[in-house]
Design a protein around this motif. Sequence first.
Motif, PDB file in Angstrom:
ATOM      1  N   ALA A 117    -102.846  -9.404 -22.269  1.00 43.36           N
ATOM      2  CA  ALA A 117    -101.999  -8.401 -22.934  1.00 43.36           C
ATOM      3  C   ALA A 117    -102.711  -7.919 -24.197  1.00 43.36           C
ATOM      4  O   ALA A 117    -103.177  -8.713 -25.011  1.00 43.36           O
ATOM      5  CB  ALA A 117    -100.643  -8.997 -23.286  1.00 43.36           C
ATOM      6  N   ALA A 118    -102.790  -6.622 -24.376  1.00 40.30           N
ATOM      7  CA  ALA A 118    -103.540  -6.052 -25.497  1.00 40.30           C
ATOM      8  C   ALA A 118    -102.723  -6.087 -26.786  1.00 40.30           C
ATOM      9  O   ALA A 118    -101.504  -5.878 -26.763  1.00 40.30           O
ATOM     10  CB  ALA A 118    -103.945  -4.619 -25.175  1.00 40.30           C
ATOM     11  N   GLU A 119    -103.400  -6.367 -27.884  1.00 36.65           N
ATOM     12  CA  GLU A 119    -102.791  -6.255 -29.209  1.00 36.65           C
ATOM     13  C   GLU A 119    -102.714  -4.773 -29.553  1.00 36.65           C
ATOM     14  O   GLU A 119    -103.722  -4.075 -29.620  1.00 36.65           O
ATOM     15  CB  GLU A 119    -103.635  -7.015 -30.241  1.00 36.65           C
ATOM     16  N   SER A 120    -101.487  -4.294 -29.771  1.00 41.39           N
ATOM     17  CA  SER A 120    -101.288  -2.852 -29.962  1.00 41.39           C
ATOM     18  C   SER A 120    -101.809  -2.344 -31.296  1.00 41.39           C
ATOM     19  O   SER A 120    -102.201  -1.182 -31.410  1.00 41.39           O
ATOM     20  CB  SER A 120     -99.792  -2.521 -29.840  1.00 41.39           C
ATOM     21  N   ALA A 121    -101.817  -3.199 -32.303  1.00 37.25           N
ATOM     22  CA  ALA A 121    -102.255  -2.742 -33.629  1.00 37.25           C
ATOM     23  C   ALA A 121    -103.117  -3.820 -34.290  1.00 37.25           C
ATOM     24  O   ALA A 121    -102.673  -4.502 -35.220  1.00 37.25           O
ATOM     25  CB  ALA A 121    -101.043  -2.410 -34.501  1.00 37.25           C
ATOM     26  N   PRO A 122    -104.342  -4.005 -33.804  1.00 37.67           N
ATOM     27  CA  PRO A 122    -105.211  -5.020 -34.421  1.00 37.67           C
ATOM     28  C   PRO A 122    -105.528  -4.672 -35.874  1.00 37.67           C
ATOM     29  O   PRO A 122    -105.785  -3.514 -36.194  1.00 37.67           O
ATOM     30  CB  PRO A 122    -106.465  -4.978 -33.545  1.00 37.67           C
ATOM     31  N   THR A 123    -105.483  -5.654 -36.733  1.00 36.08           N
ATOM     32  CA  THR A 123    -105.760  -5.431 -38.148  1.00 36.08           C
ATOM     33  C   THR A 123    -107.242  -5.655 -38.436  1.00 36.08           C
ATOM     34  O   THR A 123    -107.977  -6.218 -37.622  1.00 36.08           O
ATOM     35  CB  THR A 123    -104.929  -6.390 -39.012  1.00 36.08           C
ATOM     36  N   ASP A 124    -107.657  -5.218 -39.628  1.00 32.11           N
ATOM     37  CA  ASP A 124    -109.051  -5.427 -40.034  1.00 32.11           C
ATOM     38  C   ASP A 124    -109.384  -6.915 -40.085  1.00 32.11           C
ATOM     39  O   ASP A 124    -110.498  -7.330 -39.743  1.00 32.11           O
ATOM     40  CB  ASP A 124    -109.301  -4.782 -41.400  1.00 32.11           C
ATOM     41  N   ALA A 125    -108.401  -7.717 -40.532  1.00 34.01           N
ATOM     42  CA  ALA A 125    -108.624  -9.156 -40.634  1.00 34.01           C
ATOM     43  C   ALA A 125    -108.886  -9.763 -39.252  1.00 34.01           C
ATOM     44  O   ALA A 125    -109.722 -10.660 -39.105  1.00 34.01           O
ATOM     45  CB  ALA A 125    -107.432  -9.836 -41.295  1.00 34.01           C
ATOM     46  N   MET A 126    -108.167  -9.293 -38.247  1.00 31.74           N
ATOM     47  CA  MET A 126    -108.381  -9.788 -36.879  1.00 31.74           C
ATOM     48  C   MET A 126    -109.803  -9.503 -36.415  1.00 31.74           C
ATOM     49  O   MET A 126    -110.482 -10.375 -35.862  1.00 31.74           O
ATOM     50  CB  MET A 126    -107.393  -9.131 -35.915  1.00 31.74           C
TER      51      MET A 126
END
Length: 263
Positions: A117-126
Motif C-alpha cells: 500500500a502506497a504512502e499517500s503523502a510521504p514527508t521529507d523526513a521519511m
Amino acid sequence: MTKLTAGFVILVLVISGLTFFFTYGASSGKILESTEQELLALASITAADLNGNEIAKLQPGMESEVLYLMNVEQLAAMAKADGDIVKIYTLRKDGEKLVYVVDSGYNSGKRNFRIGAAESAPTDAMVQAFSSRQVETEFIERPWGTVLAAYAPIRNATGQVIGIVGVDMDASVVQSRMSFVGQTIYLILILGIICAGLIIAVFSRTMIRDIHILIDSANRISRGDTDVSISIKRNDEIGELASSFKRMVTSLKILMHEDYKQE
C-alpha cells in the motif's frame, strides 16, 4: 497603603507573567526535544532488531504467511512495550513511491495497510530516513491520528538499506507532558505571587504606619508641641528620618529652654 501595595502587586504580576512565558517556552522546547530523542532511540532499536533480509522478501499477498506474521508480532511487542506508541510500521521504496510492508496493528484488528500500500503523502523526513535516522519537526496527521514520528533505516545482512521503520507517538502524550510542566510552573508562580503579596502587604503596612507616625509628630511640632516621642527603630531611610526628627525635637527643646532663661 492601598496604592503602594497595588503597585507592588502589579509589578510582581508583570514579572511573573514574563517569567511564565519564557520559562514555559523553554521547557516546552526541551520536552519536545527529549521526546524526539526518545522516538529516535526507539526507531533505531527497532530497526536494529528487525531482520532486513526477511523484510525484503515480503511481497503483496503474503499477509497470512508465517514470515509476515512473525514480523508483525515483533513490531506489536515493541509498540506494546511503550504504551505511548500508537503504531510501528516499515516502508520501502517501490520506484518513486514509498509503500508499507509490515504494520504492528495487524493482529489487534487495527491494521491500516497491506503489503505494497502506497504512502499517500510521504514527508521529507521519511525520504531522508533511507540515509540516516530522522524525526518529524512537527506533528503530522496519520489515518490513526495526530502523531509525532521518527524513522530509522533497516539494513540487510550486507549493510544495504532495504527500507525504514517508523515509530508514531500520540500527539496528546507530548502535549500532556507540556501541559504538566506548564501547570507546575503556573502553580509555583501562583504560590510565589501569594507569598510576595503577603510580604508586600506586611511591609507596606509597617512602612505606612511609621510614615503616619512621622506625619503626626510633624503636625504636633508645627503647633509648638515639643513633647513628642518617636518610637521608630528601622535600619532604612524611614529610620534615618525618624532619627532626624528626634534630633530636631531635642534641638527645639534646647532653643525653647534658652529663650525661656533669657526672658
